[in-house]
Every structure is written in structure tokens, then in C-alpha cells.
Enzyme design. Structure first.
Site, PDB file in Angstrom:
ATOM      1  N   HIS A 116     -13.239  11.065  10.626  1.00  0.00           N
ATOM      2  CA  HIS A 116     -13.591  10.259   9.451  1.00  0.00           C
ATOM      3  C   HIS A 116     -13.743   8.778   9.789  1.00  0.00           C
ATOM      4  CE1 HIS A 116     -13.706   8.993   5.295  1.00  0.00           C
ATOM      5  NE2 HIS A 116     -12.683   8.191   5.500  1.00  0.00           N
ATOM      6  N   LYS A 172       0.871  -1.178   0.000  1.00  0.00           N
ATOM      7  CA  LYS A 172       0.000   0.000   0.000  1.00  0.00           C
ATOM      8  C   LYS A 172       0.904   1.223   0.000  1.00  0.00           C
ATOM      9  CE  LYS A 172      -2.609   1.835   3.571  1.00  0.00           C
ATOM     10  NZ  LYS A 172      -3.832   2.134   4.359  1.00  0.00           N
TER      11      LYS A 172
HETATM   12  P1  NAD Z   1      -9.806  12.816  11.386  1.00  0.00           P
HETATM   13  O1  NAD Z   1      -8.832  13.892  11.077  1.00  0.00           O
HETATM   14  O2  NAD Z   1     -11.004  12.661  10.529  1.00  0.00           O
HETATM   15  O3  NAD Z   1     -10.312  12.969  12.913  1.00  0.00           O
HETATM   16  C1  NAD Z   1      -9.385  13.240  13.940  1.00  0.00           C
HETATM   17  C2  NAD Z   1      -9.959  12.860  15.298  1.00  0.00           C
HETATM   18  O4  NAD Z   1      -8.971  13.144  16.291  1.00  0.00           O
HETATM   19  C3  NAD Z   1     -11.164  13.678  15.694  1.00  0.00           C
HETATM   20  O5  NAD Z   1     -11.911  12.933  16.615  1.00  0.00           O
HETATM   21  C4  NAD Z   1     -10.534  14.903  16.365  1.00  0.00           C
HETATM   22  O6  NAD Z   1     -11.422  15.563  17.247  1.00  0.00           O
HETATM   23  C5  NAD Z   1      -9.393  14.251  17.112  1.00  0.00           C
HETATM   24  N1  NAD Z   1      -8.231  15.117  17.297  1.00  0.00           N
HETATM   25  C6  NAD Z   1      -7.642  15.929  16.389  1.00  0.00           C
HETATM   26  N2  NAD Z   1      -6.569  16.526  16.932  1.00  0.00           N
HETATM   27  C7  NAD Z   1      -6.480  16.078  18.218  1.00  0.00           C
HETATM   28  C8  NAD Z   1      -5.591  16.319  19.297  1.00  0.00           C
HETATM   29  N3  NAD Z   1      -4.559  17.140  19.169  1.00  0.00           N
HETATM   30  N4  NAD Z   1      -5.818  15.679  20.459  1.00  0.00           N
HETATM   31  C9  NAD Z   1      -6.848  14.825  20.597  1.00  0.00           C
HETATM   32  N5  NAD Z   1      -7.716  14.542  19.608  1.00  0.00           N
HETATM   33  C10 NAD Z   1      -7.535  15.174  18.440  1.00  0.00           C
HETATM   34  O7  NAD Z   1      -8.955  11.477  11.434  1.00  0.00           O
HETATM   35  P2  NAD Z   1      -9.434   9.979  11.204  1.00  0.00           P
HETATM   36  O8  NAD Z   1      -9.248   9.625   9.783  1.00  0.00           O
HETATM   37  O9  NAD Z   1     -10.747   9.745  11.846  1.00  0.00           O
HETATM   38  O10 NAD Z   1      -8.284   9.197  12.005  1.00  0.00           O
HETATM   39  C11 NAD Z   1      -8.240   9.241  13.419  1.00  0.00           C
HETATM   40  C12 NAD Z   1      -6.940   8.636  13.896  1.00  0.00           C
HETATM   41  O11 NAD Z   1      -6.870   7.264  13.522  1.00  0.00           O
HETATM   42  C13 NAD Z   1      -5.689   9.288  13.310  1.00  0.00           C
HETATM   43  O12 NAD Z   1      -4.738   9.441  14.349  1.00  0.00           O
HETATM   44  C14 NAD Z   1      -5.201   8.280  12.278  1.00  0.00           C
HETATM   45  O13 NAD Z   1      -3.813   8.368  12.065  1.00  0.00           O
HETATM   46  C15 NAD Z   1      -5.606   6.995  12.958  1.00  0.00           C
HETATM   47  N6  NAD Z   1      -5.757   5.834  12.059  1.00  0.00           N
HETATM   48  C16 NAD Z   1      -5.357   4.639  12.537  1.00  0.00           C
HETATM   49  C17 NAD Z   1      -5.492   3.506  11.749  1.00  0.00           C
HETATM   50  C18 NAD Z   1      -5.081   2.162  12.287  1.00  0.00           C
HETATM   51  O14 NAD Z   1      -5.045   1.187  11.528  1.00  0.00           O
HETATM   52  N7  NAD Z   1      -4.799   2.033  13.551  1.00  0.00           N
HETATM   53  C19 NAD Z   1      -6.028   3.605  10.458  1.00  0.00           C
HETATM   54  C20 NAD Z   1      -6.472   4.847  10.013  1.00  0.00           C
HETATM   55  C21 NAD Z   1      -6.333   5.959  10.836  1.00  0.00           C
END
Ligand code: NAD
Length: 330
Positions: free
Chosen positions: A146, A76
Site C-alpha cells: 500500500h 493519532k
Molecule cells: P502492505 O501490507 O500493503 O505491504 C507489505 C509489504 O511488505 C509488501 O511489499 C509485501 O510483499 C512485504 N512483505 C509482507 N510480508 C513480508 C515478510 N514476511 N518479509 C518481507 N516482506 C514482506 O503494507 P504497507 O502499508 O505498504 O506497509 C509496509 C511497511 O511499512 C509495514 O511494515 C508498515 O508497518 C510500515 N510503515 C511504516 C511507516 C513509517 O512511518 N515508517 C508508516 C506506515 C507503514
């Protein structure tokens, strides 16, 4: 020789086809199977590359691996472009390349944006299916970005949840999550993070936090927590003391201790890497998983390339079977 390769061509499966073809059930089965294969040594992730490119504030990289049980080889490629939202594009961009494990030939190009969300949700759902108490009734959500709606939809299918409680650092984002709960026929309550812990039997954290949002003393015995947001060095969603006190499971131990939620508890010496169990061992029946109704189980879902390859391979197969893929010669 050239004619054979051109006749076979490369399958191209777009985002729209992925969303139509790979549902939560397909993603759950693919992710559960590959976690099992990882734990039995049949599937292996290769070292991840992730670099700031010095342009557009972008982070770009590769996640790759080989699943010998499923015969899936690929990579990926993609990353994070923070300015994309202003252009009407998703900030996270990715594409999966699948290769024929017998010949190395590129066999498919599959859109990775939708699949990333559905495979991440499948990961926490697999953890709830295998580790949450059977009588879990209240689902707690920490995060409302998201990924959160995908997480919610997949989680509620694992237990007979009767209610969703949620908190997000940016409260204005919560109504969108609430609307999904309502669509699923579940009462939704926006509460404090402490109250999420006081009510929930299973909690998903899916934020970009760098500081603990949940404290150890808030979490009730018997809770299952799926920590899904921490996928980078330095990030943190829960109190390291909570991680150290829980029975910890993960998708991959190497990632859990270096860039997952367990990184901080391990770095401080409060948790030994040996105490972290790959969830595949539970799936394969080699580890009992939860052993009491009072134990706190914590799944550190760091996100591995093999998850992406597993769902992309399902998308490619279903697209070919359903005539939904374009075939081009390279
Ligand atoms: P997004 O940008 O749509 O949403 C971000 C979320 O984090 C929101 O709930 C927001 O309020 C919160 N947030 C933003 N800044 C913050 C801060 N400084 N402190 C605390 N909370 C904060 O992102 P998303 O696509 O929903 O992804 C959320 C997280 O999941 C990201 O960290 C992303 O890297 C991670 N992620 C992990 C995996 C995995 O496989 N584990 C896969 C995809 C995404």
C-alpha cells in the site's frame, strides 16, 4: 462559557477531504518543518502506546506530541486490524485528534488513513532531498504494498530520476507499482534485490520484513537508502552491517535505536546511538548531511506522531479555509 465552546465547535475533516487538500507538496513542507523543530528542541514526541487488544488480532495505540514552533498539539489513535481487508476496509486505521494548545479544547478530528501514507512518503522524500547525491538517476524500490506507490510518487519529485528498478518478496504485487512508474513516465524494471542495489542511486525499502532483504556488499558507494518499513521491535529490512557501515540519519534517535532499522546494529554494538543524526539537524543546517560522493547515507524513517499531527493540522486549516470541514459542538 458553554455558548462560546459550542459556537467554536470541533472541525471534522474526513478522509476524502484530506486526500483532496493535502498533496505531496503540503506534506513535504509540513514534515520537513516538524523534523527541523524536533531537532531544535521546539517539538517533542511523547511515549508511544501500542498494545495487542486481544481481539481481532488487532494492535491499537497512540502517538502524540507537541510542536511549539507550529503550535500543534494532538494524538493519532488507531492501529492495525489484519482482518479488515476481507471486509473491504484498510487494515491500518487511524484518526487524529487536535487540541488547542492554549486551552486543551478538542479542536479537530481528522481522518488519518490517507495522511499516514502521504506523511510517510514525505519523510523518505525529505531524506532524498537532503541526502541523496544530486546526480541520482535510478530509483530502487524494495516493497510493493500500500505505501509503496505513495513513496514512489514523492521520491521521483526530489531528483531527475530516469528509471525505477524494483524488487518485492511477493512478485505478483509489482505490476501495480510498475503501472504508477509508467504513469509518471519512468521506465520500470522488476529485478532481483541484488540488482536493485547494483543499479540504484537511491533506494527505498518499505516492507514488513523481519530479515535483511539487502546485504552490505550489494550496495554501491554513494547510494542513499531510506529504510521506511521497520517501525516495530524485531522488524528488519537491511543487513545490520550495512547500517553500521553507513552514515545514519533518522527522524528520531530514540525510536531509531529501539524500534527502527538501527535497533539491530545498535543492539550488537556495531553502531553507537551517538553516531545517528536527526535529519532535522541537516534541515536546520547544523549538520552537513552527505559529505562525499562515495558515502552511503541511510535514513531510518521510523514514523513519529508529530508527522501525523503536522499533516493533520494542515488538513484542518485548509478544510476550514475552503469550507470543506463539518463543524459540530461537543
Ligand atoms: P502492505 O501490507 O500493503 O505491504 C507489505 C509489504 O511488505 C509488501 O511489499 C509485501 O510483499 C512485504 N512483505 C509482507 N510480508 C513480508 C515478510 N514476511 N518479509 C518481507 N516482506 C514482506 O503494507 P504497507 O502499508 O505498504 O506497509 C509496509 C511497511 O511499512 C509495514 O511494515 C508498515 O508497518 C510500515 N510503515 C511504516 C511507516 C513509517 O512511518 N515508517 C508508516 C506506515 C507503514
Amino acid at each position: 462559557m458553554k455558548d462560546v465552546e459550542q459556537a467554536q465547535g470541533i472541525l471534522i475533516v474526513g478522509e476524502e477531504a484530506c486526500a483532496e487538500l493535502v498533496g505531496r507538496k503540503e506534506a513535504f513542507e509540513a514534515v520537513e518543518a516538524v523534523f527541523g523543530a524536533m531537532a531544535s528542541g521546539e517539538a517533542r514526541n511523547f511515549p508511544v502506546v501500542r498494545e495487542a487488544i486481544g481481539h481481532a488480532d488487532a494492535l491499537y495505540g497512540f502517538k502524540s506530541g507537541f510542536d511549539k514552533a507550529g503550535m500543534v498539539l494532538g494524538v493519532k489513535a488507531g492501529g492495525y486490524w489484519p482482518g479488515n481487508a476481507d471486509k473491504g476496509l484498510t487494515n491500518h486505521q487511524s484518526t487524529v485528534c487536535l487540541f488547542d494548545p492554549d486551552t486543551g479544547r478538542l479542536s479537530a478530528l481528522v481522518g488519518g488513513n490517507y495522511l499516514t501514507a502521504v506523511r510517510t512518503a514525505a519523510s523518505s522524500a525529505v531524506s532524498i532531498a537532503h541526502l541523496a547525491r544530486k546526480d541520482a538517476k535510478v530509483l530502487g524500490m524494495i516493497g510493493a504494498g500500500h505505501q509503496s506507490t505513495f513513496q514512489l510518487r514523492a521520491a521521483v519529485e526530489q531528483r531527475t530520476f530516469e528509471k525505477v528498478v524494483a524488487w518485492n518478496p511477493h512478485p505478483d504485487m509489482l505490476p501495480r507499482l510498475g503501472a504508477v512508474a509508467e504513469e509518471l513516465g519512468l521506465p520500470f524494471e522488476a529485478v532481483s534485490a541484488e540488482e536493485v542495489c547494483a543499479q540504484a542511486d537511491a533506494i527505498i525499502t518499505i516492507t514488513s520484513a523481519f530479515e535483511p532483504l539487502l546485504l552490505k556488499d550489494w550496495v554501491r558507494p554513494g547510494t542513499h537508502i531510506a529504510c521506511m518499513g521497520t517501525d516495530t521491535k524485531g522488524k528488519m529490512e537491511v543487513d545490520p552491517a550495512l547500517v553500521a557501515a553507513a552514515t545514519v540519519f533518522t527522524d528520531e534517535v530514540a525510536q531509531s535505536i529501539s524500534l527502527g532499522e538501527a535497533q539491530h546494529a545498535v543492539a550488537s554494538g556495531a553502531l553507537s546511538p551517538d553516531a545517528i543524526t536527526p535529519i532535522g539537524a541537516v534541515i536546520n543546517g547544523a549538520h552537513p548531511g552527505r559529505t562525499s560522493e562515495t558515502e552511503i547515507t541511510l535514513f531510518d524513517g521510523t514514523g513519529v506522531g508529530l508527522q501525523d499531527l503536522a499533516v493533520a493540522s494542515v488538513a484542518a486549516r485548509l478544510a476550514e479555509e475552503g469550507g470543506r470541514a463539518t463543524r459540530v459542538a461537543l
